[in-house]
Write an enzyme that holds these catalytic residues in place. Structure first.
Site, PDB file in Angstrom:
ATOM      1  N   LYS A 243       0.855  -1.196   0.000  1.00 16.58           N
ATOM      2  CA  LYS A 243       0.000   0.000   0.000  1.00 16.58           C
ATOM      3  C   LYS A 243       0.884   1.236   0.000  1.00 16.58           C
ATOM      4  O   LYS A 243       1.700   1.426   0.895  1.00 16.58           O
ATOM      5  CB  LYS A 243      -0.905   0.015   1.240  1.00 16.58           C
ATOM      6  N   LYS A 255      -9.937  13.147   8.128  1.00 13.80           N
ATOM      7  CA  LYS A 255      -9.425  12.817   9.461  1.00 13.80           C
ATOM      8  C   LYS A 255      -9.383  14.083  10.316  1.00 13.80           C
ATOM      9  O   LYS A 255      -9.344  15.192   9.799  1.00 13.80           O
ATOM     10  CB  LYS A 255      -7.999  12.265   9.348  1.00 13.80           C
ATOM     11  N   ASP A 266       1.839   6.617   5.296  1.00 16.19           N
ATOM     12  CA  ASP A 266       0.835   5.625   4.899  1.00 16.19           C
ATOM     13  C   ASP A 266       1.263   4.844   3.654  1.00 16.19           C
ATOM     14  O   ASP A 266       0.460   4.106   3.078  1.00 16.19           O
ATOM     15  CB  ASP A 266      -0.513   6.327   4.682  1.00 16.19           C
ATOM     16  N   ASP A 325     -12.035   7.272   3.940  1.00 20.87           N
ATOM     17  CA  ASP A 325     -10.801   7.051   4.701  1.00 20.87           C
ATOM     18  C   ASP A 325     -10.425   5.562   4.738  1.00 20.87           C
ATOM     19  O   ASP A 325      -9.349   5.201   5.195  1.00 20.87           O
ATOM     20  CB  ASP A 325     -10.980   7.603   6.124  1.00 20.87           C
ATOM     21  N   ARG A 329      -7.602  -0.360   1.218  1.00 18.08           N
ATOM     22  CA  ARG A 329      -8.136  -1.627   0.694  1.00 18.08           C
ATOM     23  C   ARG A 329      -8.555  -1.496  -0.766  1.00 18.08           C
ATOM     24  O   ARG A 329      -8.505  -2.463  -1.524  1.00 18.08           O
ATOM     25  CB  ARG A 329      -9.277  -2.114   1.594  1.00 18.08           C
TER      26      ARG A 329
HETATM   27  N1  BES Z   1      -3.990   4.764   6.958  1.00 18.15           N
HETATM   28  C1  BES Z   1      -5.098   4.550   7.814  1.00 18.15           C
HETATM   29  C2  BES Z   1      -4.791   3.582   8.968  1.00 18.15           C
HETATM   30  C3  BES Z   1      -3.770   4.036   9.972  1.00 18.15           C
HETATM   31  C4  BES Z   1      -4.147   4.691  11.117  1.00 18.15           C
HETATM   32  C5  BES Z   1      -2.439   3.718   9.800  1.00 18.15           C
HETATM   33  C6  BES Z   1      -3.199   5.068  12.050  1.00 18.15           C
HETATM   34  C7  BES Z   1      -1.481   4.090  10.745  1.00 18.15           C
HETATM   35  C8  BES Z   1      -1.868   4.768  11.868  1.00 18.15           C
HETATM   36  C9  BES Z   1      -6.254   3.968   7.020  1.00 18.15           C
HETATM   37  O1  BES Z   1      -6.349   4.384   5.697  1.00 18.15           O
HETATM   38  C10 BES Z   1      -7.509   4.398   7.690  1.00 18.15           C
HETATM   39  O2  BES Z   1      -7.775   5.575   7.700  1.00 18.15           O
HETATM   40  N2  BES Z   1      -8.253   3.435   8.235  1.00 18.15           N
HETATM   41  C11 BES Z   1      -9.458   3.723   8.912  1.00 18.15           C
HETATM   42  C12 BES Z   1     -10.504   2.747   8.418  1.00 18.15           C
HETATM   43  C13 BES Z   1     -11.902   3.085   8.842  1.00 18.15           C
HETATM   44  C14 BES Z   1     -12.356   4.358   8.180  1.00 18.15           C
HETATM   45  C15 BES Z   1     -12.802   1.942   8.473  1.00 18.15           C
HETATM   46  C16 BES Z   1      -9.210   3.543  10.411  1.00 18.15           C
HETATM   47  O3  BES Z   1      -8.442   2.683  10.791  1.00 18.15           O
HETATM   48  O4  BES Z   1      -9.764   4.320  11.167  1.00 18.15           O
HETATM   49 ZN    ZN Z   2      -4.612   4.975   4.811  1.00 20.71          ZN
HETATM   50 MN    MN Z   3      -7.447   6.173   5.485  1.00 14.84          MN
END
Ligand code: BES
Ligand code: ZN
Ligand code: MN
Length: 479
Positions: A243, A255, A266, A325, A329
C-alpha cells in the site's frame, strides 16, 4: 567488548584489557554490573588502555543466544559511540571463545542499522552536535574473510531497510506518487526490472478502485512493477504487494487534525516492498520475485470520491465507498488482482498500514497477519521470530465477510461498525484473492512508523518488514 555472567571475558578480550582488568572489576562492583544480558558497563578514559572509552556489554548465559542478540549488540555498541568518536573497535568474542564469522557479521549489521539518521532537512545543526565526519567502527575477528563474506548479504539487506526508512520518513510534498515511482529506478542498478504504469495504463487496465482514491488529488496515481529473476526460469514468482498512500487525509471523510502529519507514512507497505526487492537483488537471492506497489494520494477535493459512490474494480467487482478514509483496501484490491492475473505467483504477501484497529488489537510490537494458508502463516511467524519483526495471526471467517456486503454494490469498503475493523479490512482484500493462491496480508499500521525504538532502530520510519520477508524468502523459497 563482551562479558558473560560473573563478568567473565574470553581470552583475547582479557588479554586486550590487560592492565585495566582490575579497573573493570572495581567499576562492575560499584555499578552492580554482573554481565547479565541487556546490561552494560561504561568506563571513561580507563587507565592503562589507549582507548578513551571502554564499553562492556553483558551477554548473560551463552546457552540460549539467538542471532538477533548479536544484531542488537552491534546496534547497542553503535548507540554508545559518542558523537565525537572517530573510530571504535568491537571485539567479536564471547566468554567461551571467538564468535563465528556470521555472528561477527551480525554485529556489523546491527551497527549499520543503528547508525541511520534521517537529517537531510536539518540545516542549522552546530558542528559539535554532528557526529564526527570520519567515524568508523571495526569488528575485530580472527576470521576476516569469513566475516566479510557473511557481511555481504547482511549489508544488502540493511541497504533495503535503510531505503525503506528513507521513503517512509520523506514528507508528502516531496514524495508524491510520481516522485516515489521515479525513485524506484535506482533498483535497476541492482538488476531489478522496473516498470511504471501511468494514468493512461491504469485506466486501460480498469483499476477503478485505485483510481477513485487518487481522483481528488492534484498528483497523478502510479503503479510500479518490480521484477527480480534470480531463480530458475519458469518457476512461478513470489509476489509482494504494498500500500503506497503517499498521504492520507481521509479524503471527504476527512481525518481530524491531531497527528494527521503521520499519514505521510501511509506508504510504509510500499516502501517495504521496494526495500525488499532491493535487498533480494543486491544479495542475488536465488528466487523469482515480483514487487508491486499502488501509489496514490487521498485528498478532499471537488473531484474527490464521495461516500455512497460506487466504483468498479479491475476484477469487475463493484464497491460502494462508505468511508473515503478506508482507502488502502481499494488500492490493494486492484493491485493484488493485477499481480495475480499477470504473474500467476506461487504466493502473495501484501503489506499495508491499513487500520487503526490493528494498533488497538496488537499495539506496536506485532503486525497483524491474516492468511488463507496455514503453511505460509507458519513460515511468516517463524521468520518473524528469527528477525524480531514479529507477526500475530488474526482470524478470517464468513461471519466477518458478511459484514462488508452492500445494499447497492457487490461490497462496501467498511464493516459498518468499528468492531473487528482490522478483520473486516482483511476480508475486503480477500475478495480480490482467488483461494488457490496462498496469500497473507500484514497490517503494519502499528509497526511501519512511529513504532517501538530499539537498539537497531531510532528512525520514525522503521523499514519494518524488509528483514522479515527477506528471511521468509531465504528460508523457504531459495533453492
Ligand atoms: N492509513 C489509515 C490507517 C492508519 C491509522 C495507519 C493510524 C497508521 C496509523 C487507514 O487508511 C484508515 O484511515 N483506516 C481507517 C478505516 C476506517 C475508516 C474503516 C481507520 O483505521 O480508522
Ligand atoms: Zn490509509
Ligand atoms: Mn485512510
Amino acid at each position: 567488548m563482551f562479558c558473560g555472567e560473573g563478568v567473565k571475558f574470553g581470552p583475547a578480550t582479557a588479554k586486550a584489557l590487560g592492565p585495566a582488568t582490575e579497573l573493570v572489576a572495581r567499576a562492575a562492583k560499584a555499578e552492580r554490573f554482573t554481565g547479565k544480558r541487556k546490561s552494560s558497563l561504561e568506563l571513561v578514559v580507563p587507565a592503562g588502555l589507549k582507548a578513551d572509552r571502554l564499553l562492556v556489554i553483558g551477554t548473560g548465559k551463552s546457552a540460549d543466544l539467538q542471532q538477533q542478540d548479536f544484531v542488537q549488540w552491534g546496534g547497542a555498541a553503535m548507540g554508545k559511540l559518542p558523537k565525537a568518536a572517530t573510530d571504535a573497535v568491537v571485539f567479536a568474542e564471547l566468554p567461551g571463545g571467538a564468535m563465528s564469522a556470521e555472528q561477527a557479521a551480525d554485529l556489523a549489521q546491527g551497527a549499520g542499522l543503528r547508525a541511520y539518521a534521517f537529517d537531510r532537512y536539518k540545516t542549522k545543526r552546530k558542528d559539535d552536535d554532528k557526529p564526527a565526519a570520519n567515524r568508523s567502527l571495526t569488528i575485530a575477528t580472527g576470521d576476516v574473510a569469513g566475516a566479510r563474506k557473511a557481511f555481504a548479504a547482511r549489508e544488502a539487506i540493511s541497504g533495503g531497510v535503510l531505503m525503506a526508512r528513507d521513503l517512509v520518513n520523506e514528507p508528502a510534498n516531496i514524495l508524491y506518487p510520481e516522485e516515489f515511482a521515479r525513485r524506484t529506478a535506482v533498483l535497476k542498478k541492482a538488476g531489478v526490472a522496473v516498470e511504471v504504469l501511468d494514468m493512461k495504463a491504469l485506466k486501460k487496465l480498469g483499476m477503478g478502485a485505485l483510481l477513485a482514491v487518487g481522483q481528488g488529488s492534484r498528483r497523478e496515481s502510479r503503479v510500479v512493477v518490480m521484477r527480480w529473476n534470480g531463480g530458475k526460469k519458469g518457476v512461478a514468482p513470489v509476489a509482494f504487494i504494498g500500500k503506497g498512500v503517499c498521504f492520507d487525509t481521509g479524503g471527504i471523510s476527512i481525518k481530524s487534525a491531531a497527528g494527521m502529519e503521520d499519514m505521510k507514512g501511509d506508504m510504509a507497505g510500499a516502501a517495504c516492498v521496494v526495500g525488499l526487492m532491493q535487498a533480494l537483488a543486491a544479495r542475488k537471492a536465488r528466487v523469482n520475485a515480483v514487487g508491486l506497489i499502488g501509489l496514490v494520494e487521498n485528498m478532499p477535493d471537488g473531484n474527490a470520491v464521495r461516500p455512497g459512490d460506487i466504483v468498479r474494480s479491475m476484477s469487475g467487482q463493484t464497491i460502494e465507498v462508505i468511508n473515503t478514509d478506508a482507502e488502502g483496501r481499494l488500492v490493494l484490491g486492484d493491485v493484488i488482482w493485477y499481480a495475480a492475473q499477470r504473474f500467476k505467483p506461487q504466493l502473495m504477501v501484501d503489506l499495508a498500514t491499513l487500520t487503526g484497529a490493528i494498533i488497538v488489537a496488537l499495539g506496536q510490537e506485532y503486525a497483524g497477519l491474516f492468511s488463507n494458508d496455514d503453511k505460509l502463516s507458519e513460515r511468516l511467524t517463524k521468520a518473524g521470530e528469527a528477525t524480531g519483526e514479529k507477526v500475530w495471526r488474526m482470524p478470517l471467517a464468513p461471519e466477518y465477510d458478511k459484514m462488508i456486503d452492500s445494499k447497492f454494490a457487490d461490497m462496501k469498503n467498511t464493516g459498518g461498525s468499528r468492531w473487528g475493523g482490522a478483520i473486516t479490512a482483511a476480508q475486503f482484500i480477500k475478495r480480490f484473492v482467488d483461494d488457490k493462491t496462498p496469500w497473507a496480508h500484514l497490517d503494519i499500521a502499528g509497526t511501519g512508523f512511529d513504532s517501538r525504538q530499539s537498539d537497531i532502530n531510532r528512525s520514525w520510519g522503521s523499514g519494518w518488514g524488509v528483514r522479515l520477508l527477506d528471511r521468509l524468502v531465504a528460508d523457504n523459497y531459495e533453492k
